[in-house]
Structure formats: structure tokens, C-alpha cells
Design a protein around this motif. Sequence first.
Motif, PDB file in Angstrom:
ATOM      1  N   ALA A 122       1.010  -0.963  -0.165  1.00 54.14           N
ATOM      2  CA  ALA A 122       0.007   0.043   0.049  1.00 54.14           C
ATOM      3  C   ALA A 122       0.902   1.397   0.088  1.00 54.14           C
ATOM      4  N   GLU A 123       1.905   1.289   1.066  1.00 51.39           N
ATOM      5  CA  GLU A 123       2.777   2.327   0.814  1.00 51.39           C
ATOM      6  C   GLU A 123       3.318   2.858  -0.432  1.00 51.39           C
ATOM      7  N   ASN A 124       3.791   1.866  -1.011  1.00 50.30           N
ATOM      8  CA  ASN A 124       4.591   1.729  -2.282  1.00 50.30           C
ATOM      9  C   ASN A 124       3.479   2.161  -3.434  1.00 50.30           C
ATOM     10  N   ALA A 177       3.072   6.060  -2.698  1.00 43.29           N
ATOM     11  CA  ALA A 177       3.987   7.014  -3.190  1.00 43.29           C
ATOM     12  C   ALA A 177       4.063   7.050  -4.850  1.00 43.29           C
ATOM     13  N   LYS A 178       3.519   6.260  -5.580  1.00 39.71           N
ATOM     14  CA  LYS A 178       3.403   5.854  -7.106  1.00 39.71           C
ATOM     15  C   LYS A 178       2.170   7.069  -7.519  1.00 39.71           C
ATOM     16  N   ALA A 179       1.197   6.849  -6.639  1.00 34.33           N
ATOM     17  CA  ALA A 179      -0.020   7.692  -7.027  1.00 34.33           C
ATOM     18  C   ALA A 179       0.008   9.100  -6.488  1.00 34.33           C
ATOM     19  N   LEU A 180       0.851   9.711  -5.553  1.00 35.70           N
ATOM     20  CA  LEU A 180       0.750  10.831  -5.138  1.00 35.70           C
ATOM     21  C   LEU A 180       1.276  11.862  -6.117  1.00 35.70           C
ATOM     22  N   PRO A 181       2.159  11.814  -6.871  1.00 33.35           N
ATOM     23  CA  PRO A 181       2.598  12.727  -7.766  1.00 33.35           C
ATOM     24  C   PRO A 181       1.573  13.063  -8.915  1.00 33.35           C
ATOM     25  N   THR A 182       0.742  12.392  -9.193  1.00 35.07           N
ATOM     26  CA  THR A 182      -0.293  12.311 -10.100  1.00 35.07           C
ATOM     27  C   THR A 182      -1.566  13.174  -9.574  1.00 35.07           C
ATOM     28  N   VAL A 183      -1.908  12.788  -8.248  1.00 26.70           N
ATOM     29  CA  VAL A 183      -2.983  13.533  -7.428  1.00 26.70           C
ATOM     30  C   VAL A 183      -2.533  15.008  -7.017  1.00 26.70           C
ATOM     31  N   LEU A 236       4.115  12.559   0.204  1.00 30.08           N
ATOM     32  CA  LEU A 236       4.995  11.935  -0.575  1.00 30.08           C
ATOM     33  C   LEU A 236       6.218  11.729   0.092  1.00 30.08           C
ATOM     34  N   GLU A 237       6.989  12.688   0.660  1.00 30.40           N
ATOM     35  CA  GLU A 237       8.194  12.300   1.336  1.00 30.40           C
ATOM     36  C   GLU A 237       7.818  11.588   2.675  1.00 30.40           C
ATOM     37  N   GLU A 238       7.049  11.881   3.054  1.00 30.75           N
ATOM     38  CA  GLU A 238       6.511  11.219   4.351  1.00 30.75           C
ATOM     39  C   GLU A 238       6.437   9.698   3.989  1.00 30.75           C
ATOM     40  N   THR A 239       5.714   9.330   2.920  1.00 35.39           N
ATOM     41  CA  THR A 239       5.354   8.112   2.602  1.00 35.39           C
ATOM     42  C   THR A 239       6.748   7.185   1.851  1.00 35.39           C
ATOM     43  N   LYS A 240       7.596   7.920   1.675  1.00 34.68           N
ATOM     44  CA  LYS A 240       8.944   7.338   1.203  1.00 34.68           C
ATOM     45  C   LYS A 240       9.616   6.954   2.322  1.00 34.68           C
ATOM     46  N   GLY A 241       9.441   7.839   3.280  1.00 30.58           N
ATOM     47  CA  GLY A 241      10.064   7.688   4.740  1.00 30.58           C
ATOM     48  C   GLY A 241       9.612   6.294   5.442  1.00 30.58           C
ATOM     49  N   HIS A 242       7.986   6.149   5.280  1.00 30.50           N
ATOM     50  CA  HIS A 242       7.430   5.193   5.880  1.00 30.50           C
ATOM     51  C   HIS A 242       7.803   3.738   5.158  1.00 30.50           C
ATOM     52  N   HIS A 274       7.008  -2.658  17.253  1.00 31.68           N
ATOM     53  CA  HIS A 274       5.910  -1.822  17.912  1.00 31.68           C
ATOM     54  C   HIS A 274       6.417  -0.418  17.966  1.00 31.68           C
ATOM     55  N   LYS A 275       7.602  -0.015  18.450  1.00 24.17           N
ATOM     56  CA  LYS A 275       8.010   1.340  18.547  1.00 24.17           C
ATOM     57  C   LYS A 275       8.109   1.784  16.942  1.00 24.17           C
ATOM     58  N   LEU A 276       8.414   1.220  15.687  1.00 27.06           N
ATOM     59  CA  LEU A 276       8.548   1.681  14.522  1.00 27.06           C
ATOM     60  C   LEU A 276       7.092   1.848  13.782  1.00 27.06           C
ATOM     61  N   LEU A 277       6.189   1.082  14.345  1.00 24.34           N
ATOM     62  CA  LEU A 277       4.865   1.079  13.772  1.00 24.34           C
ATOM     63  C   LEU A 277       4.181   2.247  14.450  1.00 24.34           C
ATOM     64  N   SER A 278       4.468   2.606  15.731  1.00 18.68           N
ATOM     65  CA  SER A 278       3.868   3.773  16.575  1.00 18.68           C
ATOM     66  C   SER A 278       4.473   5.092  15.939  1.00 18.68           C
ATOM     67  N   GLU A 279       5.623   5.225  15.533  1.00 21.74           N
ATOM     68  CA  GLU A 279       6.133   6.316  14.660  1.00 21.74           C
ATOM     69  C   GLU A 279       5.198   6.572  13.521  1.00 21.74           C
ATOM     70  N   ILE A 280       5.171   5.636  12.690  1.00 18.49           N
ATOM     71  CA  ILE A 280       4.331   5.663  11.470  1.00 18.49           C
ATOM     72  C   ILE A 280       2.909   5.995  11.813  1.00 18.49           C
ATOM     73  N   LEU A 281       2.212   5.462  12.871  1.00 20.12           N
ATOM     74  CA  LEU A 281       0.928   5.802  13.015  1.00 20.12           C
ATOM     75  C   LEU A 281       0.697   7.131  13.347  1.00 20.12           C
ATOM     76  N   ASP A 282       1.787   7.539  14.246  1.00 18.57           N
ATOM     77  CA  ASP A 282       1.650   9.019  14.877  1.00 18.57           C
ATOM     78  C   ASP A 282       1.754  10.093  13.601  1.00 18.57           C
ATOM     79  N   GLU A 283       2.318   9.462  12.376  1.00 14.42           N
ATOM     80  CA  GLU A 283       2.526  10.495  11.434  1.00 14.42           C
ATOM     81  C   GLU A 283       1.213  10.474  10.427  1.00 14.42           C
ATOM     82  N   GLU A 284       0.726   9.234  10.460  1.00 16.66           N
ATOM     83  CA  GLU A 284      -0.569   9.098   9.638  1.00 16.66           C
ATOM     84  C   GLU A 284      -1.593   9.886  10.247  1.00 16.66           C
ATOM     85  N   LYS A 285      -1.654   9.844  11.616  1.00 12.99           N
ATOM     86  CA  LYS A 285      -2.810  10.817  12.313  1.00 12.99           C
ATOM     87  C   LYS A 285      -2.338  12.163  12.158  1.00 12.99           C
TER      88      LYS A 285
END
Length: 157
Positions: A18-20, A23-29, A46-52, A129-140
Motif C-alpha cells: 500500500a505505501e509503495n 508513493a506512485k500515485a501521489l505525484p499524479t494527485v 509523498l516524502e513522508e510516505t517514502k520515509g514510511h 512496535h516502536k517503529l509502527l507507532s512512529e508511522i501511526l503518529d505521522e499518519e494521524k
Amino acid sequence: MKTLAELFEHTLHDIYYAENAIAKALPTVSKAVTDSKLKQAFDDHLEETKGHVQILKKVFSSVGLKPEGEKCDAIEGLLKESAGLIEETSGTALNAGLLAAAQAVEHYEIARYGSLREWAKVLGHDEAHKLLSEILDEEKAANSKLTNLAVAGVNKK
């Protein structure tokens, strides 16, 4: 899948795909919208997604798995909806429609990352758990930013 570990692994492959795809769709949007603040939000995400994607590689490594995607029908449908809006909508309605579609993607990601984070905890995958929490916070935070853009002007226009 019969165990939580198998469900965790499947869902991790799902969100990696999904994240990949996002990342491919965001430039078109981003190119399709006319509101400068919304465009900037999409470009920033887009930059955040690449980081994810990079963080997810660390998650895979921390649980001894190879980072591979597994086709995610949910994200395919959400991205197809965005593509349809670009084809069928114009002007300020397009901005509002794509903002709403982006929030649908964010809500999907928040649900997935919330589940993955808690499953990692139950399975004893502390680093994951720690890494997924980081991504979750950024998505929120991304969802909150989109809500603010909608309320502050995109929907009014």
C-alpha cells in the motif's frame, strides 16, 4: 492464516504494498489539484510516505522477514477512486474530492498501523512496535492536516 503471527506478517506485506502504491500515485494527485496548500500537503506526504517505506523495511528486518509487498485490494480501490475523480471532476470540486479521497487513504492506513502496532506488542516485537507507532503518529498528523485544510478553505471554495 490461523495465528496472530501469520495475520501480522500478511498485514505487514499488505501495508508495504500500500505505501509503495501510494508513493506512485501521489505525484499524479498533486499535479491534478489547483489549491496550493493542498498541493503542498500532497507533496509533503509523498516524502513522508517514502520515509514510511524505509521504516517498514526496518520493521521487516526486526521481525526476521524480507520486505515484500502483497497486493492490497483495499488500497487499489481507494487509488482507483482518486484516478476516477481526476478523470470526472474539475475545478474546486476536484480539490475537495481528492482531499476526501486522501483522507480515506489516511483512515485505511491508520486502521492498519493501529492493528499492526498492537499485534507487534502482543507478539513481543518491541522494535516493530516502536517503529509502527512512529508511522501511526505521522499518519494521524497527516489526517489532521487534511481535515484542517478542508475546514479552512478547500471545502468552502
